[in-house]
Design an enzyme around this catalytic site. Structure first.
Site, mmCIF file in Angstrom:
data_model
loop_
_atom_site.group_PDB
_atom_site.id
_atom_site.type_symbol
_atom_site.label_atom_id
_atom_site.label_comp_id
_atom_site.label_asym_id
_atom_site.label_seq_id
_atom_site.Cartn_x
_atom_site.Cartn_y
_atom_site.Cartn_z
ATOM 1 N N HIS A 72 7.717 -3.603 4.480
ATOM 2 C CA HIS A 72 6.570 -3.854 3.610
ATOM 3 C C HIS A 72 6.916 -4.573 2.317
ATOM 4 C CE1 HIS A 72 3.122 -1.796 5.502
ATOM 5 N NE2 HIS A 72 4.021 -0.960 5.998
ATOM 6 N N LYS A 126 -5.823 -3.004 -8.216
ATOM 7 C CA LYS A 126 -4.643 -2.769 -7.380
ATOM 8 C C LYS A 126 -3.573 -2.122 -8.243
ATOM 9 C CE LYS A 126 -4.472 -7.160 -6.416
ATOM 10 N NZ LYS A 126 -4.172 -7.491 -5.045
ATOM 11 N N ARG A 127 -2.513 -1.659 -7.599
ATOM 12 C CA ARG A 127 -1.389 -1.086 -8.345
ATOM 13 C C ARG A 127 -0.896 -2.090 -9.386
ATOM 14 N NH1 ARG A 127 4.105 -1.176 -7.056
ATOM 15 N NH2 ARG A 127 3.578 -2.156 -5.074
ATOM 16 N N LYS A 154 2.222 -8.732 -9.474
ATOM 17 C CA LYS A 154 0.788 -8.860 -9.168
ATOM 18 C C LYS A 154 0.037 -9.586 -10.291
ATOM 19 C CE LYS A 154 0.858 -4.691 -6.281
ATOM 20 N NZ LYS A 154 0.472 -5.212 -4.958
ATOM 21 N N THR A 195 -4.087 -5.905 1.251
ATOM 22 C CA THR A 195 -5.250 -5.548 2.077
ATOM 23 C C THR A 195 -6.520 -5.556 1.238
ATOM 24 O OG1 THR A 195 -4.742 -3.194 1.727
ATOM 25 C CG2 THR A 195 -3.980 -4.191 3.783
ATOM 26 N N LYS A 240 -10.609 -6.697 2.056
ATOM 27 C CA LYS A 240 -11.812 -5.903 1.789
ATOM 28 C C LYS A 240 -12.818 -6.698 0.972
ATOM 29 C CE LYS A 240 -8.765 -1.952 1.833
ATOM 30 N NZ LYS A 240 -7.811 -1.227 0.985
#
Length: 813
Positions: free
Chosen positions: A355, A543-544, A549, A651, A655
């Protein structure tokens, strides 16, 4: 148990009286939730038993998905949906004076996961059951989740997430199925009839007690199991031998150490004790889970050479990698197999999903720690490493460098990703780009050794939960327009493309989006007392929180927009509402500083009357699955802006796409596959490509200070971090952020991509001014989202990796 509203009301009131001794007028919202959960459990009990019996009778191969996380969220609404009872329960409760939405709020989000890894596992379980595969989850029943996030004075504050405080209506404790897990001790070697036997003595024994949660498939009566293990003391204090006055305290120390194994998700591992606890957790899961799996297999009364034909053990990331040496231990020490046969069985049973491309996330454990805590398991890891390295030296006698690159134990570290690859028959990445980067860079030597093991399985989401439950208005419109076949065959969503230029359909899409935005706006007004404009662009990044990110780039751009508005207050602007949601790891101080910055910027922007109506910024605390179900249907724009080559898949991007949001993003992770389907007309791309990022890492050539010096917009927002101005709370408040960019040369290329990002965002403003064209793009996104259903992903796992097929419960079972 009930197939219409009247029968539901009768059953509900009877249960309320018999279980709680209350009538409907006396019941609280908590009572209603408890009884509704009990009704569902009762209604699926027979199907649960029949499903397990079918697996036993038909002897089909079963998959056991080992994961440290299962981010299942709330189960009430999802279970009602999958049972086809959602509308019946909603209407029945309304007649009884309650709204289903209010009752759903009584359920805490299960504290079993953190982010995408755990949510993927939850989606996979849903699809396995819905597609009627024999597939179960194996995890830990954490007493406390990651943490409950509170924002106090702009700072993240971590509180215990005591999600089990009011018990869990969905679980069943199976004390009769407990197993023994052993830690510490010494290994003694002896001979027995010419066979070498390894006995572990003086070990510490812990009970692993399973708590089973039913995983209900959509529509069909198919119920799999999520088995969650809780650590319990094996010592009875009443039978303790009195050994001096300290015996009681020794028992308390033992009891506390046992309880801690299943107490917290991801304990702080910055120190030795935290690392040791994480290792304990991982072995606890692997040992307990495997013992349970093999106990089920033993009922088939088959030789263990047939284990790979009946059992697939899948490890979700490196956390459960100890299943490999643990299975070897059981086969050799308890089942009497020789090394070669045990290795063949293990190697054909275990498969592994990688991952991450981040080196710091590829787990390594101090060899001494593994040796002391798990002495027999460490011996087996040593032997695996010795034989593997010996094989390499035999094949490549002049490649000592290769051996050091791929060794499982190297520099007194046990490398779990290496063990996972060597000990499994399949290694898959989770997006096309991610898998290629694994093969070309991160795991290149292993790919050259075992090319047949590597394959790609792009992640997916359960489209039923994220559309039918989270966005029921949109799902009803889709069913009215193309029929209901898409619910079980998500690729049928492609039929929506024929409606992309239909003005009436566009108007309905826009109306539903606005309705969802109004609902989110009402929630925000209630929680934060802030009014937001439902006609503004809802620009969302949830998100985290992690450097790669790039929430930092997003908020720096917000600061830039604020500066522009202050400079030219009379200029026309497309209104924007920026919505953030994220948790930062407690010890990740840079990430926590970014959360503080977001909240400071929000406070400044939202109080400034001069920008009112043009710009709003919100940070929604304690981001969770249930909060995501409120946010995602309301989003216009999805921020998927990670540094190219860093995000394995994502993911959340799927969504948002499914719910009609458009994406601004880099060519990273699954964004690449989204772009291949959507093209430039339906997605907003910007920034460096992964090969450009890799070239910078390899050859240099990027200096953040050069960009800072040449771009006045960037210089201005960077200086506002540390000098007097609207966003600087006090001297050096955001010095850590400033240093990470300019002193540490901007590891994630925030400044390098800033201009491209800002230009793309300006283009989004223009695109939003044409609502019909925006609706067309939105419809195209929804139409192509079926490709990313976890049903499709699981079908690929089933055929390409696990070799399983659907199991139909027998009529006679």
């Amino acid at each position: 148990m009930f197939n219409n509203k009247e029968l539901f009301k009768i059953a509900f009131k009877e249960q309320l009286v018999s279980r709680l001794g209350k009538n409907i007028e006396e019941a609280s919202a908590g009572d209603i939730y408890k009884i509704l959960g009990a009704l569902i459990r009762e209604s699926i009990g027979r199907e649960w038993a029949e499903t397990n019996q079918a697996y036993k009778v038909q002897e089909e191969k079963q998959v056991y998905y080992f994961s440290m996380e299962f981010l299942i969220g709330r189960l009430l609404g999802n279970n009602l949906l999958n049972l086809g009872l959602l509308e019946t329960a909603r209407d029945g409760l309304l007649d009884l004076g309650w709204s289903l939405e209010e009752i759903e709020e009584q359920e805490p989000d299960a504290g079993l996961g953190n982010g995408g890894l755990g949510r993927l596992a939850a989606c996979f379980l849903d699809s396995l059951a819905s597609l009627q595969y024999a597939g179960h989850g194996c995890g830990i029943r954490y007493k406390y989740g990651l943490f409950e996030q509170k924002i106090i004075d702009g700072h993240q504050v971590e509180l215990p997430d005591n999600w089990l405080q009011k018990s869990n209506v969905w679980e069943e404790r199976r004390a009769d199925k407990r197993v023994e897990v052993r830690f510490w001790g010494q290994v003694e070697v002896r001979e027995d009839n010419g066979r070498t036997v390894f006995d572990t003595v003086n070990y510490e024994k812990v009970w692993a007690v399973p708590h089973d949660v039913p995983v209900i498939g959509y529509e069909d009566p198919h119920v799999n199991t999520l088995r969650l293990w809780s650590a319990e003391s094996s010592m009875d204090p009443s039978k303790m031998q009195i050994e001096g006055h300290n015996s009681y305290y020794r028992f308390l120390d033992y009891y506390r150490s046992v309880e801690s194994i299943s107490e917290f998700l991801y304990p702080d591992d910055s120190g030795y004790e935290g690392k040791l606890l994480r290792l304990k957790q991982q072995y606890f899961l692997c040992s307990a889970g495997l013992q349970s799996v093999l106990r089920t297999f033993d009922k088939l009364e088959l030789p263990y050479s047939e284990l790979p034909d009946k059992v697939a053990v899948h490890i979700n990331d490196t956390h459960p990698t100890l299943v490999i040496p643990e299975l070897m231990r059981i086969l050799i020490d308890e089942k009497g197999y020789g090394w070669d046969d045990a290795w063949d069985i293990t190697n054909r049973t275990v498969s592994y999903t990688n991952h991450t491309l981040l080196s710091e996330a590829l787990e390594k454990w101090p060899a001494n720690m593994v040796r002391e805590l798990l002495p027999r398991v460490y011996m087996i890891i040593e032997e695996i490493n010795k034989r593997f390295c010996g094989m390499l030296l035999e094949r490549f006698p002049d490649r000592q460098d290769l051996v050091s690159q791929v060794a499982i134990i190297e520099s007194d570290q046990v490398k779990m990703a290496h063990l996972a690859i060597v000990g499994s028959y399949s290694v898959n990445g989770v997006a096309g780009l991610h898998t290629e980067l694994l093969k070309r860079n991160v795991m290149k030597p292993f790919y050259e050794l075992f090319p047949e093991r590597f394959n790609n399985k792009t992640n997916g989401i359960t489209h039923r939960r994220w559309l039918m439950h989270a966005n029921s208005e949109l799902s009803h419109l889709i069913s009215e327009s193309i029929g209901t076949g898409w619910i079980k065959r998500p690729h049928q969503l492609l039929k929506l493309e024929s409606f992309k230029d239909d003005s009436a359909f566009q108007e309905q899409i826009m109306s539903i989006k606005r309705s969802n935005k109004l609902r989110l706006a009402a929630y925000i007004a209630q929680k934060q007392g802030i009014t937001i404009d439902p006609d503004s662009i809802f620009d969302v990044q949830v998100k985290r929180l992690h450097g790669y990110k790039r929430q930092l780039m997003n908020i720096l751009h917000v600061m830039h927009l604020y500066n522009e508005i202050k400079d030219t207050p009379s200029a026309d602007r497309v209104p924007r509402t920026f919505i953030f949601g994220a948790k930062a790891a407690p010890g990740y101080y840079l990430a926590k500083s970014i959360i503080k910055l977001i909240n400071v910027v929000a406070d400044v922007v939202n109080k400034d009357l001069q920008v009112n109506g043009k710009l709003k910024v919100l940070f929604l605390e304690n981001y969770s699955v249930s909060l995501a179900e409120k946010i995602i249907p309301a989003a216009n724009l999805s921020e998927q802006i990670s540094t190219a080559g860093k995000e394995a898949s994502g993911t959340g991007n799927m969504k948002f796409m499914l719910n009609g949001a458009l994406t601004i993003g880099t060519l990273d992770g699954a964004n690449v596959e989204m772009y291949e389907m959507l093209g430039d007309d339906n997605m907003f791309l910007f920034g460096l490509r992964s090969e450009e990022v890799l070239d910078y890492y390899r050859y240099g050539g990027y200096l953040a200070r050069d960009v800072y010096g040449k771009d006045p917009r960037i210089k201005r927002v960077m200086d506002q971090l540390v000098s007097s101005g609207p966003f600087c709370c006090h001297e050096r408040e955001f010095g850590l952020i400033y240093q990470s960019i300019l002193d540490h040369n901007d590891e994630f290329f925030v400044l390098r991509d800033f201009n491209s990002y800002a230009e793309t965002q300006a283009g989004i403003d223009q695109a939003y001014l044409d609502p019909q064209a925006w609706a067309t793009k939105s419809i195209v996104n929804i139409a192509h989202a079926g490709h990313f259903s976890s049903d499709c992903t699981i079908n690929r796992y089933a055929s390409d990796i696990w070799d399983i097929r659907p199991v139909r419960p027998s009529i006679n079972v």
